[in-house]
Design an enzyme around this catalytic site. Structure first.
Site, PDB file in Angstrom:
ATOM      1  N   TYR A  88      11.370 -94.221 -48.283  1.00 45.05           N
ATOM      2  CA  TYR A  88      11.022 -93.568 -50.303  1.00 45.05           C
ATOM      3  C   TYR A  88      12.079 -93.853 -50.682  1.00 45.05           C
ATOM      4  CZ  TYR A  88       8.155 -90.470 -46.795  1.00 45.05           C
ATOM      5  OH  TYR A  88       7.364 -90.471 -45.971  1.00 45.05           O
ATOM      6  N   THR A 118      15.763 -75.281 -48.020  1.00 48.30           N
ATOM      7  CA  THR A 118      15.738 -73.763 -48.553  1.00 48.30           C
ATOM      8  C   THR A 118      15.778 -73.092 -49.845  1.00 48.30           C
ATOM      9  OG1 THR A 118      18.395 -73.944 -48.885  1.00 48.30           O
ATOM     10  CG2 THR A 118      17.570 -73.686 -45.835  1.00 48.30           C
TER      11      THR A 118
END
Ligand SMILES: *[C@@H]1O[C@H](CO)[C@@H](O)[C@H](O)[C@H]1NC(C)=O
Ligand SMILES: *[C@@H]1O[C@H](CO)[C@@H](O)[C@H](O)[C@H]1NC(C)=O
Ligand SMILES: *[C@@H]1O[C@H](CO)[C@@H](O)[C@H](O)[C@H]1NC(C)=O
Length: 347
Positions: free
Chosen positions: A167, A241
């Protein structure tokens, strides 16, 4: 007044949110509209249990099946002999970066020309360091996102990397398969501190980022120094998270903590989530609660049976983290297909 009514509705019924957020001009739904804790005054901001409900782009936060953080039960770990050590590649160079108060975390980002990569361990690709993020508690023994046998640590350093082979940047990687690798290191309070943490948290430095959006430039950082002296780690497949909670992260939890002093911990707790004109609101307890493990496997490169047959004792020696009240009993080691599986329970 509207705010208050609206807040009450949301608190009373989670499904009300779905209706409300369908209204076109609700002002607050944007990338940054989330929090760790209830805000004392002002309008409603979604806390972790609501993240997945207020924004459809974040629904994995609620319905995801491989979310992070998790509680690691060491008795359920599986020894994987094929896990090689983590390789850190800094090119032998020191790096510079900027430390930020984002209002939620202490965040350190390296200068663009400094490329630090990791590979090995559970990784198939090389991953580039994007950000170092600190989570910490308002009291000792809380503040880490991951738990070990149900116990939290005083903080957690997260080194967030993205797959730069597949990426072009972090944003793209974060939503893509095999996108992220997060190295997680627990923080514990001691007399002396880790030298890297000392660079970030000495009074002269940390007080420069007391308020939200404050930034401070650091140079001559040696990333190697943040790593504790161990090759042992625990790894599992999980998520970011924070919203949008994409399930693209491989987690690597180092099997030793790093240390910071009581004074440094105190300085962290004096950081504000707010700007100077607003009330002081400590950044501490910037932690997402643990999520269900479901059927995920927790692997480790710690060979518990390395030093002979006396499995329980070895285990106690090899594993650096032990719950203070936890003793391990009733162990058996099973050897099959070249993989040692440890079974037992924690009293
Ligand atoms: C990290 O990877 C990039 C891209 O492959 C490379 O250009 C860079 O030199 C690597 N950094 C180090 C320190 O090896
Ligand atoms: C990241 O890469 C994508 C695809 O190459 C590009 O469209 C996007 O603008 C980049 N984002 C940033 C923040 O650089
Ligand atoms: C793990 O330890 C056992 C006992 O010493 C040994 O027989 C085995 O070869 C070790 N496995 C690996 C992969 O090191």
């Amino acid at each position: 007044m509207m705010d208050i009514i609206w807040e009450l509705l949301i608190i009373l019924h989670a499904n009300v949110i779905v209706c409300i957020s369908a209204q076109p001009n609700l002002p607050k739904i944007h990338e940054g509209w989330w929090a760790y804790k209830e805000v004392v005054q002002g309008s409603f901001v979604p806390v972790p249990s609501f993240w997945g409900l207020v924004n459809s782009a974040w629904n994995l936060c609620s319905v995801g099946k491989r979310q992070s953080p998790v509680n690691i039960e060491t008795s359920h770990m599986i020894f994987d002999p094929f896990l090689t050590p983590i390789k850190l590649n800094t090119g032998g160079r020191k790096v510079g970066g900027t430390m930020y108060n984002t209002g939620r975390h202490v965040s350190l980002r390296l200068d663009k020309e400094h490329l630090v990569n990791i590979s090995g361990g559970p990784m198939t690709y090389s991953h580039r360091l994007e950000e170092i993020r600190l989570h910490f508690g308002s009291e000792d023994g809380q503040g880490s996102e991951h738990l070990l046998n149900g116990q939290a640590f005083s903080g957690e350093v997260q080194l967030i990397h993205y797959n730069h082979e597949l990426y072009t940047n972090y944003t793209e990687a974060a939503k893509s398969p095999n996108g992220l690798v997060v190295v997680s290191i627990f923080m514990k309070i001691a007399e002396t501190s880790n030298s890297f943490l000392n660079r970030m948290l000495n009074r002269d430095t940390i007080t420069r980022i007391t308020y939200k959006n404050d930034a401070y430039l650091l140079t001559g950082l040696n990333i190697e120094e943040i790593y504790p002296e161990t090759n042992s780690f625990i790894t599992y497949e999980g998520s970011m998270t924070i919203p949008p909670c994409f399930e693209t992260a491989t987690w690597i939890l180092m099997n030793k903590p790093v240390y910071l002093t009581r004074m440094q911990m105190h300085s962290l707790r004096l950081l504000s989530q707010n700007q100077p004109s607003q009330i002081f609101l400590s950044m501490s307890d910037n932690v997402r609660p643990v999520q269900p493990l479901n059927n995920r496997c927790i692997r480790t490169n710690i060979n518990f049976s390395m030093q002979g047959k006396d499995c329980p004792n070895n285990r106690a020696q090899k594993l650096q983290y032990r719950g203070t009240n936890a003793t391990f009993t009733g162990f058996c080691c099973y050897l099959f297909l070249g993989i040692v599986v440890l079974l037992g329970h924690v009293d």
